[in-house]
Each structure stands twice: as structure tokens, then as C-alpha cells.
Write a protein that holds these residues in place. Structure first.
Motif, PDB file in Angstrom:
ATOM      1  N   GLU A  79      48.110  49.313  43.680  1.00 24.76           N
ATOM      2  CA  GLU A  79      48.960  48.766  42.474  1.00 24.76           C
ATOM      3  C   GLU A  79      50.101  48.038  42.805  1.00 24.76           C
ATOM      4  O   GLU A  79      50.720  47.276  42.027  1.00 24.76           O
ATOM      5  CB  GLU A  79      49.586  49.729  41.351  1.00 24.76           C
ATOM      6  CG  GLU A  79      48.204  50.486  40.524  1.00 24.76           C
ATOM      7  CD  GLU A  79      47.151  49.363  39.992  1.00 24.76           C
ATOM      8  OE1 GLU A  79      48.028  48.534  39.438  1.00 24.76           O
ATOM      9  OE2 GLU A  79      46.021  49.721  39.902  1.00 24.76           O
ATOM     10  N   SER A  80      50.760  48.370  43.869  1.00 20.05           N
ATOM     11  CA  SER A  80      52.034  47.911  44.392  1.00 20.05           C
ATOM     12  C   SER A  80      51.878  46.622  45.325  1.00 20.05           C
ATOM     13  O   SER A  80      52.783  45.559  45.477  1.00 20.05           O
ATOM     14  CB  SER A  80      52.824  48.976  45.361  1.00 20.05           C
ATOM     15  OG  SER A  80      51.998  49.155  46.450  1.00 20.05           O
ATOM     16  N   TRP A  81      50.670  46.289  45.907  1.00 19.95           N
ATOM     17  CA  TRP A  81      50.295  44.982  46.438  1.00 19.95           C
ATOM     18  C   TRP A  81      50.527  44.005  45.976  1.00 19.95           C
ATOM     19  O   TRP A  81      50.225  43.874  44.544  1.00 19.95           O
ATOM     20  CB  TRP A  81      48.886  45.161  46.991  1.00 19.95           C
ATOM     21  CG  TRP A  81      48.460  44.239  47.894  1.00 19.95           C
ATOM     22  CD1 TRP A  81      49.012  43.703  49.278  1.00 19.95           C
ATOM     23  CD2 TRP A  81      47.240  43.133  47.844  1.00 19.95           C
ATOM     24  NE1 TRP A  81      48.367  43.072  49.923  1.00 19.95           N
ATOM     25  CE2 TRP A  81      47.449  42.418  48.938  1.00 19.95           C
ATOM     26  CE3 TRP A  81      46.531  42.888  46.962  1.00 19.95           C
ATOM     27  CZ2 TRP A  81      46.739  41.224  49.260  1.00 19.95           C
ATOM     28  CZ3 TRP A  81      45.481  41.958  47.026  1.00 19.95           C
ATOM     29  CH2 TRP A  81      45.539  41.166  48.222  1.00 19.95           C
ATOM     30  N   ASN A  82      51.137  42.963  46.603  1.00 22.40           N
ATOM     31  CA  ASN A  82      51.570  41.641  45.833  1.00 22.40           C
ATOM     32  C   ASN A  82      50.493  40.450  45.916  1.00 22.40           C
ATOM     33  O   ASN A  82      50.969  39.526  45.490  1.00 22.40           O
ATOM     34  CB  ASN A  82      52.954  41.176  46.262  1.00 22.40           C
ATOM     35  CG  ASN A  82      53.046  41.002  47.935  1.00 22.40           C
ATOM     36  OD1 ASN A  82      51.992  40.760  48.385  1.00 22.40           O
ATOM     37  ND2 ASN A  82      54.151  40.882  48.325  1.00 22.40           N
ATOM     38  N   GLY A  83      49.436  40.871  46.457  1.00 21.57           N
ATOM     39  CA  GLY A  83      48.393  39.579  46.493  1.00 21.57           C
ATOM     40  C   GLY A  83      47.542  39.753  45.406  1.00 21.57           C
ATOM     41  O   GLY A  83      47.914  40.678  44.428  1.00 21.57           O
ATOM     42  N   GLN A  84      46.392  39.013  45.414  1.00 21.39           N
ATOM     43  CA  GLN A  84      45.335  38.777  44.409  1.00 21.39           C
ATOM     44  C   GLN A  84      44.309  39.742  44.652  1.00 21.39           C
ATOM     45  O   GLN A  84      43.771  39.798  45.851  1.00 21.39           O
ATOM     46  CB  GLN A  84      44.940  37.350  44.248  1.00 21.39           C
ATOM     47  CG  GLN A  84      44.095  37.206  43.058  1.00 21.39           C
ATOM     48  CD  GLN A  84      43.491  35.751  43.183  1.00 21.39           C
ATOM     49  OE1 GLN A  84      43.730  35.270  44.034  1.00 21.39           O
ATOM     50  NE2 GLN A  84      42.678  35.449  42.098  1.00 21.39           N
ATOM     51  N   LEU A  85      43.874  40.455  43.613  1.00 14.81           N
ATOM     52  CA  LEU A  85      42.894  41.480  43.730  1.00 14.81           C
ATOM     53  C   LEU A  85      41.803  41.255  42.698  1.00 14.81           C
ATOM     54  O   LEU A  85      42.183  41.478  41.516  1.00 14.81           O
ATOM     55  CB  LEU A  85      43.169  42.944  43.892  1.00 14.81           C
ATOM     56  CG  LEU A  85      42.108  43.943  43.739  1.00 14.81           C
ATOM     57  CD1 LEU A  85      41.474  43.930  45.201  1.00 14.81           C
ATOM     58  CD2 LEU A  85      42.661  45.455  43.667  1.00 14.81           C
ATOM     59  N   ILE A  86      40.715  40.924  42.881  1.00 17.25           N
ATOM     60  CA  ILE A  86      39.624  40.684  41.850  1.00 17.25           C
ATOM     61  C   ILE A  86      38.412  41.444  42.337  1.00 17.25           C
ATOM     62  O   ILE A  86      37.874  41.715  43.366  1.00 17.25           O
ATOM     63  CB  ILE A  86      39.142  39.278  41.620  1.00 17.25           C
ATOM     64  CG1 ILE A  86      38.585  38.641  42.972  1.00 17.25           C
ATOM     65  CG2 ILE A  86      40.272  38.623  41.111  1.00 17.25           C
ATOM     66  CD1 ILE A  86      37.964  37.356  42.499  1.00 17.25           C
ATOM     67  N   HIS A  87      37.522  41.784  41.237  1.00 14.38           N
ATOM     68  CA  HIS A  87      36.221  42.492  41.487  1.00 14.38           C
ATOM     69  C   HIS A  87      35.079  41.339  41.695  1.00 14.38           C
ATOM     70  O   HIS A  87      35.382  40.185  41.428  1.00 14.38           O
ATOM     71  CB  HIS A  87      35.584  43.279  40.277  1.00 14.38           C
ATOM     72  CG  HIS A  87      34.407  44.062  40.663  1.00 14.38           C
ATOM     73  ND1 HIS A  87      33.372  43.696  40.600  1.00 14.38           N
ATOM     74  CD2 HIS A  87      34.239  45.198  41.133  1.00 14.38           C
ATOM     75  CE1 HIS A  87      32.321  44.418  40.626  1.00 14.38           C
ATOM     76  NE2 HIS A  87      32.907  45.519  41.187  1.00 14.38           N
ATOM     77  N   SER A  88      34.193  41.625  42.599  1.00 12.04           N
ATOM     78  CA  SER A  88      33.131  40.590  42.782  1.00 12.04           C
ATOM     79  C   SER A  88      32.616  39.940  41.412  1.00 12.04           C
ATOM     80  O   SER A  88      32.235  38.667  41.536  1.00 12.04           O
ATOM     81  CB  SER A  88      31.911  40.970  43.665  1.00 12.04           C
ATOM     82  OG  SER A  88      31.386  42.126  43.099  1.00 12.04           O
ATOM     83  N   SER A  89      32.588  40.666  40.356  1.00 14.41           N
ATOM     84  CA  SER A  89      31.977  40.206  39.280  1.00 14.41           C
ATOM     85  C   SER A  89      32.998  38.997  38.488  1.00 14.41           C
ATOM     86  O   SER A  89      32.336  38.355  37.758  1.00 14.41           O
ATOM     87  CB  SER A  89      31.934  41.587  38.167  1.00 14.41           C
ATOM     88  OG  SER A  89      33.266  42.027  38.076  1.00 14.41           O
TER      89      SER A  89
END
Length: 384
Positions: free
Chosen positions: A143-153
Motif C-alpha cells: 500500500e505504501s509503494w508509489n508505483g503503479q500496480l495492476i492485476h493482469s485482468s
């Protein structure tokens, strides 16, 4: 609302069951939370093609057009599912989300729908599939990471990631194809996080599809199948250990039995690894504000992470009866066998012969069971 037979999910499994029920003279209602049939397929990444052949991927009663080619594109499959629903005049009610299912006092089932309505049915077929709810692990620091995180869906194509450093997590079929798509589509760098080395097979060898190997050899016991599969892999797939990807230790069929695993079909990932367009790295351990920490003690600083980390079935949120499901949330009884009187689950059996082929088999089984129990069965129409 009431219907004698209700199917939840208008994907391949739900449509196939509905069509087979019609063959036996049984009408059904298909409830779909999306706005069209095949909603889950419509949302997959752009370059997706089936890894099973066109002929062995058709649903009962309707062949796929030859112009689709051997390996069917996502959009062609969606068109096929729409044509299938129209051909058999299936009663599909889109935009209908089932939130809870309860057994009714009269022996049937009560479906509580979004918006407060209730749908009653005597027989219920759940066909929402095991790729239902995207799952992203709760990595420490995520939750603290400042990059972009998406699921493969959520991934569609490489364009939004052009010029970026991207980490793809999970070397399954989706993860590998997305990694290749990113490498070909202009990402600055692509890393592929691997926890357990994948079993890799060529999609075809001299025109022979891997699916046929699964069908012909799938009945062998693990003690024979696993060494045969490992031998074929050593012949077909180059040694990728110099590039950071080890060979698997656990046999393929053993892994299928214990974790519903299917092999990774190579549609470019091997060459991308060899040519260092995709770099295998260790599994993700945790996140910091600006880095991703890996299990081997190293770290990366990607701009984006695509988590090809699988799905949950979502079934535990639908039913109160936990005894219906195993520890992984999968139905204990499925593939044509009633889980309770008037309750069926279809599309949860993973085999080496292909998901759509297995759905075809299960749909016929479920329809026969339902038709017998409803006393509406009619002589089989061999034309379907």
C-alpha cells in the motif's frame, strides 16, 4: 421472479449448459452480471489467443468458423459466444448480479440480486468459473509503494507502459504473454518474477499441438506421465538456466493434481528470455516506498507492476454453506455431479485437454442430470 432452471454466468460454460438443456426440452434462464455474454473474455488482453485448437474448443452444437484460424483470437471467441447464444435463442439476462444464494424451504434456491430483488429457482447451475475474482497477494508494504500496480485482468496492451520499466509477477500463460507483449510493445525493460519454475511446452511441434499430447497422454499415471513430460521438455525447450530460469522439480501431472496447474505454452517467452528482452527474477517478497524486494535479497525499482497472480472463485461470498468447497474455495462436487439436490457447478475441472473441451463434456453431463430430475427429458436430438 421464478424459473425452473437458472444458470449463473453467461460465459462458455453457462451458454453450453443452457443449449444442452434445450436439447432435452428444458428451458432455463441465464443470469449474467456483465452487459453481454462472454463478459470475462471481453475484458482480457488484446493479443490473447486460445491455446487450444479451434476444432477442440467449440461448444456443443456449433462449430467455430474456419476463418478464425487454428488459434482463435479473443475477439473472434467473443463473437462466437454471441452467435451461440443467438443460435439457440437462449434467455440471457445481462446486468444481473447475484450477491447471495440460499437454500429455500421448498427445496429450491433463493438468489438475492443486486438492487434487492430475489430470484427463485428449483434447479441452480453455477457457471461463473474459477477465474472470477482477481487476486493480488497482500505483499508487505504494497500500500505504501508509489508505483503503479495492476492485476493482469486490467492489462490490455503495452501502449501505456511504453518507455517504462515493468515487473510482471507470475510465469503462467497470462504473465508470460503479457511480458512478451510489453517487450515487443516498447517497454524500457521487462522483468518476470518467478516463485516456482514453470513447465514450458511448445504450442506446436511440427504442426502437432500440445493439447493433443495432453489428451493422448493425460490418462497415464503420474509415475509414467511426469518423466515422459520432463523428457519432452528437455528436447523441445532450451535450457534457460543461464538466463535465470530453472527447470521445474515437481512433475507436471503431480502439479496439476495438487494445484490445478496447467503448463505454460510458449508463444514467444522462450525467445524473449534468450534474447534478454524479458529477464526472469526471484519472487516478490515485499514493497518499500520506491522498490520491490525479491526473495533472493535483490531489489528492483520498476515504474509499474503487473500481477499475473491468479483469481479466486468468489463462491465463498455467494454461499453460506462452507462444506460445499475445499480449502481453495473450489466446489467439492462438480463436473456434472450434483453438489446438493438441484445444485450444480460447472467449469471448475482443470485438465490437460483444454478448458473449453472440458466444458463441452461437463455441459452434456449436467444437462442430462437436470433433464432426468426435472422429468422433462426428450429423445436426444443428434443434430445438436
Amino acid at each position: 421472479m421464478f424459473s425452473d432452471v437458472t444458470i449463473v454466468g453467461a460465459g462458455a460454460a453457462g451458454l453450453a449448459v443452457a443449449a444442452q438443456l434445450k436439447r432435452h426440452g428444458v428451458d432455463s434462464v441465464v443470469l449474467e452480471r456483465g452487459d453481454a455474454v462472454g463478459a470475462s473474455w471481453r475484458g482480457r488482453y488484446d493479443r490473447l489467443r486460445l491455446h487450444t485448437t479451434r476444432r477442440l474448443s467449440a461448444l456443443p452444437g456449433l462449430a467455430m468458423p474456419r476463418e478464425f484460424g487454428r488459434w482463435v483470437r479473443r475477439d473472434d471467441l467473443v463473437s462466437y459466444l454471441q452467435a451461440y447464444a443467438e443460435k439457440f435463442d437462449l434467455d440471457v439476462r445481462t446486468g444481473t448480479t447475484v450477491e447471495r444464494v440460499e437454500s429455500a424451504s421448498d427445496g429450491g434456491w433463493s438468489l438475492h440480486l443486486a438492487g434487492g430483488a430475489t430470484h427463485r429457482t428449483r434447479t441452480l447451475v453455477i457457471a461463473i468459473g474459477y477465474l472470477h475474482t482477481p487476486l493480488i497477494p497482500d505483499w508487505p508494504g504494497r500500500e505504501s509503494w508509489n508505483g503503479q500496480l495492476i492485476h493482469s485482468s486490467q492489462y490490455r496492451n503495452a501502449e501505456p507502459f511504453r518507455g517504462k520499466d515493468v515487473l510482471v509477477v507470475g510465469p503462467g500463460n497470462s504473465g508470460a504473454e503479457i511480458a512478451s507483449d510489453l517487450a515487443e510493445g516498447g517497454a524500457a525493460s521487462v522483468s518476470l518474477a518467478v516463485r516456482t519454475p514453470p513447465h514450458i511446452v511448445r504450442r506446436t511441434v511440427a504442426g502437432w499441438p500440445a493439447q493433443m499430447n495432453g489428451l493422448l497422454l493425460g490418462g497415464l499415471p503420474e509415475r509414467i506421465f511426469d518423466p515422459v513430460a520432463a523428457g519432452l521438455a528437455r528436447v523441445e525447450i532450451p535450457d534457460l538456466r543461464p538466463y535465470g530460469l530453472s527447470r521445474p522439480i515437481v512433475g507436471l501431472k503431480t502439479r496439476l493434481r495438487t494445484s490445478r496447474y496447467v503448463p505454460l505454452q510458449d508463444v514467444g517467452i522462450v525467445a524473449d528470455i534468450q534474447q534478454r528482452r524479458v529477464k526472469p527474477v526471484a519472487a516478490v517478497q515485499s514493497f518499500t516506498l520506491d522498490s520491490v524486494e525479491l526473495a533472493d535479497g535483490t531489489s528492483l525499482r520498476p515504474d509499474a507492476v503487473v500481477a499475473a497472480t491468479g483469481y479466486t472463485t468468489g463462491l465463498g461470498e455467494l454461499f453460506d454453506d462452507a462444506t460445499l468447497f475445499d480449502s481453495d474455495g473450489l466446489p467439492v462436487a462438480h463436473a456434472g455431479v450434483p453438489a446438493r439436490p438441484g445444485l450444480y457447478f460447472i467449469g471448475y475441472d482443470v485438465t490437460l485437454g483444454g478448458m473449453l473441451r472440458q466444458i463441452r463434456i461437463e455441459a452434456q453431463r449436467v444437462a442430462q442430470h437436470v433433464a432426468r430430475s426435472s422429468h422433462h427429458g426428450q429423445p436426444a436430438d443428434r443434430g445438436l
